[in-house]
Structures are given as C-alpha cells and as structure tokens.
Scaffold this active site. Structure first.
Site: not given
Length: 212
Positions: A58-60, A157
C-alpha cells in the site's frame, strides 16, 4: 471395353482424402505460426518496451492500490530526463533483484529537507496534493543531498512506505553496508537503475486509470 468403363466409374470412390488432410495440416501449421509470432512479439515488447508490474503493498496508495497491475514504459527516458513527480519502477538499491515503484521527489544536485510533514526543495516548499492522509510517520528531521545522476524516491502513502528515508538503515540491517557512510549510498536511485516510467493501471478493470 465394358470393364474399362466400369473401372473408370468406380475409381472416384477409391480416391484417398490426401488433399483434405493436406489442407488441415496447412491450417494447423498456420495457427502454430501465428502463436509463435505472437509469443515472440509479446516477449520482445515486455523485454525491451514495456514492464508489467504487480504492486503488492500500500506504499503508493491511493495513487496505486494494493494488488494493482501497472504498465510501465522502458523507453520513457530515452530522449528525456526524469521529472519530479514521475512515478518510476526501479531496482531497489539494497537488493537490485527486487523492483520498487515510487515517486521522484528530489532531482540530481538538489537538497531535500523533510520538516514537520512538509518537503522543501532547496528551501522551497513542495506542494503535494497526492498524499492520501496526514503525514505523521517519519515526517521530520531528514535532509538529503541528492548526488548527480541520482534521484530521491518517496512513496505517496508516507505513513507506511519503506522508501529513501529508511534504505540506509535497511542496507545496514541486511549487511550490504558496513557503516553509516557506506549505507548512505543506498538512499538514492541512480539513472541507470530506473527500469520504466509508470503509465497506467490496467488491472483490475474497475481501477483502470492513467498515472500522474
């Protein structure tokens, strides 16, 4: 005379189906040829033109969601320079067998400072309307001097993204760097480690969109 006529009359009934079988064989070989050509074209396109990347984290988010598939263009920077804000697929500096996808924040030669949830490029605040929520984790006390021909990458994120803020620590923890000075080299992504510029999300269908 009658016998010859009778033989000529019965001959068509005994003719083999060779022309028909030959036609079926040609049709089959035609399909095989199409499949082989299609495979070769797809291989060349994915090897030299495009990247089909799966995003497992979910880092982006929310620009790119967990589980999205992204198409990247390998040739994007052949005739142009990477720009701030580009989302790039690149070789993770600490382990180049792994591909990461992040946004370019710092350009070669720039000084990037993170202070109280804001980014300053050479002292000028950077507008970031793509962040999904208030940035509260790892949001202060960082300063980066981006080397020439290298780039500073951060995830959108920021509260969960493992990006340039942490790669030096990762290099030390993984034993690829022996000290802090060596580890700092793993903070940045050099131009030759960029694999492709992300163009758009193509899967799942309900999440198809261009990437900006």
């Amino acid at each position: 005379m009658d016998e010859k006529e009778e033989i000529r009359q019965t001959e068509p009934e005994n003719t083999p189906d060779a022309p028909k079988e030959e036609s079926l064989l040609k049709e089959f070989l035609g399909y095989v040829k199409i499949l082989v050509i299609t495979f070769i074209v797809c291989f060349l396109l994915t090897r030299f033109v495009f990247v089909n990347a799966y995003v497992p984290s979910s880092s982006m988010e929310t620009t790119i969601m967990t589980g999205d598939r992204v198409l990247g263009l390998r040739l994007a920077y052949t005739f142009s320079e990477p720009q701030r804000g580009d989302i790039v697929i690149f070789k993770y500096p600490v382990d180049e067998e792994v591909l990461y996808i992040k946004r370019i924040i710092g350009l070669p030669g720039e000084t990037v400072r993170i202070e109280d949830g804001s980014i300053y490029i050479n002292g000028v605040a950077l507008e970031e309307d793509y962040l999904p929520e208030e940035w509260v984790t790892g949001n202060d006390g960082y300063e980066f001097s981006v080397p020439e021909d290298s780039y500073l990458m951060l995830g959108d994120n920021r509260n969960v993204s493992v990006d340039a803020r942490y790669w030096a620590s990762e290099a030390l923890a993984d034993g690829v760097a022996e000290n802090a000075e060596e580890a700092s080299e793993y903070t940045y992504v050099s131009r030759d480690k960029m694999v492709a510029k992300a163009l758009f999300v193509f899967w799942p269908f309900d999440d198809i969109k261009a990437i900006w």
